[in-house]
Design an enzyme around this catalytic site. Structure first.
Site, short mmCIF file in Angstrom:
data_model
loop_
_atom_site.label_atom_id
_atom_site.label_comp_id
_atom_site.label_asym_id
_atom_site.label_seq_id
_atom_site.Cartn_x
_atom_site.Cartn_y
_atom_site.Cartn_z
N SER A 142 -48.36 -8.83 -63.30
CA SER A 142 -47.45 -8.45 -64.40
C SER A 142 -48.00 -7.19 -65.04
O SER A 142 -49.21 -6.92 -64.92
CB SER A 142 -47.42 -9.58 -65.44
N TYR A 155 -50.81 -16.46 -70.87
CA TYR A 155 -50.11 -15.82 -69.75
C TYR A 155 -50.80 -14.53 -69.34
O TYR A 155 -51.07 -14.31 -68.15
CB TYR A 155 -48.66 -15.55 -70.17
P1 NDP Z 1 -38.38 -17.71 -62.81
O1 NDP Z 1 -38.54 -18.75 -63.85
O2 NDP Z 1 -37.00 -17.35 -62.36
O3 NDP Z 1 -39.22 -18.09 -61.52
C1 NDP Z 1 -40.39 -18.84 -61.57
C2 NDP Z 1 -40.56 -19.48 -60.21
O4 NDP Z 1 -41.81 -20.13 -60.15
C3 NDP Z 1 -39.48 -20.52 -59.92
O5 NDP Z 1 -38.96 -20.25 -58.65
C4 NDP Z 1 -40.21 -21.83 -59.93
O6 NDP Z 1 -39.67 -22.71 -58.95
C5 NDP Z 1 -41.62 -21.40 -59.53
N1 NDP Z 1 -42.63 -22.33 -60.01
C6 NDP Z 1 -43.02 -22.54 -61.28
N2 NDP Z 1 -43.96 -23.50 -61.32
C7 NDP Z 1 -44.18 -23.88 -60.03
C8 NDP Z 1 -45.04 -24.81 -59.40
N3 NDP Z 1 -45.89 -25.55 -60.11
N4 NDP Z 1 -45.00 -24.92 -58.06
C9 NDP Z 1 -44.15 -24.17 -57.33
N5 NDP Z 1 -43.31 -23.26 -57.86
C10 NDP Z 1 -43.33 -23.13 -59.19
O7 NDP Z 1 -39.11 -16.44 -63.39
P2 NDP Z 1 -39.51 -15.01 -62.80
O8 NDP Z 1 -38.74 -14.67 -61.59
O9 NDP Z 1 -39.48 -14.10 -63.95
O10 NDP Z 1 -41.04 -15.24 -62.44
C11 NDP Z 1 -41.57 -15.04 -61.13
C12 NDP Z 1 -42.94 -14.35 -61.25
O11 NDP Z 1 -42.74 -13.06 -61.81
C13 NDP Z 1 -43.92 -15.09 -62.15
O12 NDP Z 1 -45.20 -15.07 -61.56
C14 NDP Z 1 -43.93 -14.22 -63.41
O13 NDP Z 1 -45.13 -14.30 -64.10
C15 NDP Z 1 -43.73 -12.84 -62.79
N6 NDP Z 1 -43.28 -11.83 -63.74
C16 NDP Z 1 -42.02 -11.91 -64.30
C17 NDP Z 1 -41.61 -10.96 -65.21
C18 NDP Z 1 -40.27 -10.99 -65.85
O14 NDP Z 1 -40.05 -10.25 -66.82
N7 NDP Z 1 -39.32 -11.78 -65.35
C19 NDP Z 1 -42.50 -9.85 -65.60
C20 NDP Z 1 -43.79 -9.86 -64.94
C21 NDP Z 1 -44.13 -10.82 -64.04
P3 NDP Z 1 -39.38 -24.27 -59.30
O15 NDP Z 1 -38.57 -24.29 -60.54
O16 NDP Z 1 -38.67 -24.80 -58.10
O17 NDP Z 1 -40.71 -24.90 -59.46
#
Ligand code: NDP
Length: 265
Positions: A142, A155
């Site tokens: 991030s 985070y």
């Molecule tokens: P989402 O909430 O859309 O995606 C999060 C994903 O993580 C989901 O697909 C969820 O799947 C999965 N997940 C969460 N916990 C678990 C677990 N214990 N095991 C397996 N899968 C898990 O958010 P984003 O797309 O925003 O986030 C994706 C990545 O991008 C993250 O690492 C976030 O930190 C990073 N990021 C996002 C930013 C933003 O502004 N959106 C900025 C910077 C970084 P499920 O629900 O099926 O578990």
């Protein structure tokens, strides 16, 4: 448009947000995609869309906090598609709060998903890549892993750890043909953002208004889209980045160039 033709990609959290956008992009570039996540219904929607575009994708139930689940996800990918070329450690949780607002459970859980999950999945995938002397790992960090963030202490700490893990892994496995880099997205709108502070889902109009107001403070006058991040991940996954290891590809619309990345949404 086939920079990943017949490459096999495993994407954690590939059913939602940035992971979903990347699964779609990877498939458009010719990759075979395994989505490792917990929510099968959301994954099926992504898989249906990939198949309707002529691609192929599968789902493996996986909680990245579990080393056994991660090992199973890697093995299932190899059993299904024959190999593993690309691992995108994308699954993440995004809790907000300063240290005094963060309870112990939240602190431990965000490290379990964001840091331990990246470690467990990489440790499961690397031996298979090393045998073939090729492979690409991309960790989703991030911009808040690069600069500090207000009201997101736990985070930001996890993302700082992912940044250093990326650099160390890159150095450790470079001579075995493995490339490890990190994508560092800035504020990127995803469905999760539709839930307002009171836990209610915003309507399309409310969401558009919210994004417009939020975006106005950013250097480009807007926040990013998941597809804009996905396209950068494709670059890191493809041979276009063949001489890059241990790097942070910051895709943040200029936030870390001196903008507003530390504000709390
Ligand atoms: P989402 O909430 O859309 O995606 C999060 C994903 O993580 C989901 O697909 C969820 O799947 C999965 N997940 C969460 N916990 C678990 C677990 N214990 N095991 C397996 N899968 C898990 O958010 P984003 O797309 O925003 O986030 C994706 C990545 O991008 C993250 O690492 C976030 O930190 C990073 N990021 C996002 C930013 C933003 O502004 N959106 C900025 C910077 C970084 P499920 O629900 O099926 O578990």
């Amino acid at each position: 448009m086939s920079r990943l033709y017949e490459r096999v990609a495993l994407i954690t959290g590939g059913n939602s947000g940035i992971g979903r956008a990347t699964a779609l992009r990877f498939a458009l570039e010719g990759a075979l995609v395994m989505i490792a996540a917990r929510d099968r219904i959301k994954a099926d929607e992504t898989i249906d869309e990939i198949r309707s575009n002529g691609g192929d994708a599968r789902f493996i139930m996986c909680d990245v906090r579990s080393p056994d689940d991660c090992a199973r996800a890697v093995q299932a990918t190899i059993d299904m598609f024959g190999e593993l070329d690309i691992l995108f450690n994308n699954a993440g949780q995004v809790p907000y709060g300063s240290i005094l607002e963060t309870d112990t459970g939240t602190w431990l859980d965000v490290f379990a998903v964001n840091v331990h999950g990246t470690f467990f999945m990489s440790r499961a995938a690397l031996p298979h890549m090393i045998v073939r002397r090729k492979g690409v790992i991309i960790n989703n960090a991030s911009d808040w892993g690069v600069v500090g963030a207000q009201n997101a202490a736990a985070y930001a700490a996890t993302k700082g750890a992912v940044v250093q893990l990326t650099r160390s892994m890159a150095l450790d496995y470079a001579r075995q043909g493995i490339r490890v880099n990190a994508i560092c997205p800035g504020d990127t709108y995803v469905e999760r953002w539709r839930t307002n502070a009171r836990g209610a889902l915003m309507s399309d109009a409310e969401f558009a208004h919210y994004l417009a107001e939020l975006g106005a403070d950013f250097p480009m006058g807007r926040v990013g889209s998941a597809d804009e991040i996905a396209r950068a991940v494709v670059f890191l996954a493809s041979d276009d980045s063949s001489y890059m290891i241990g790097q942070l590809l910051v895709v943040d619309g200029g936030n870390t160039a001196g903008g507003v990345s530390t504000r709390y949404r």
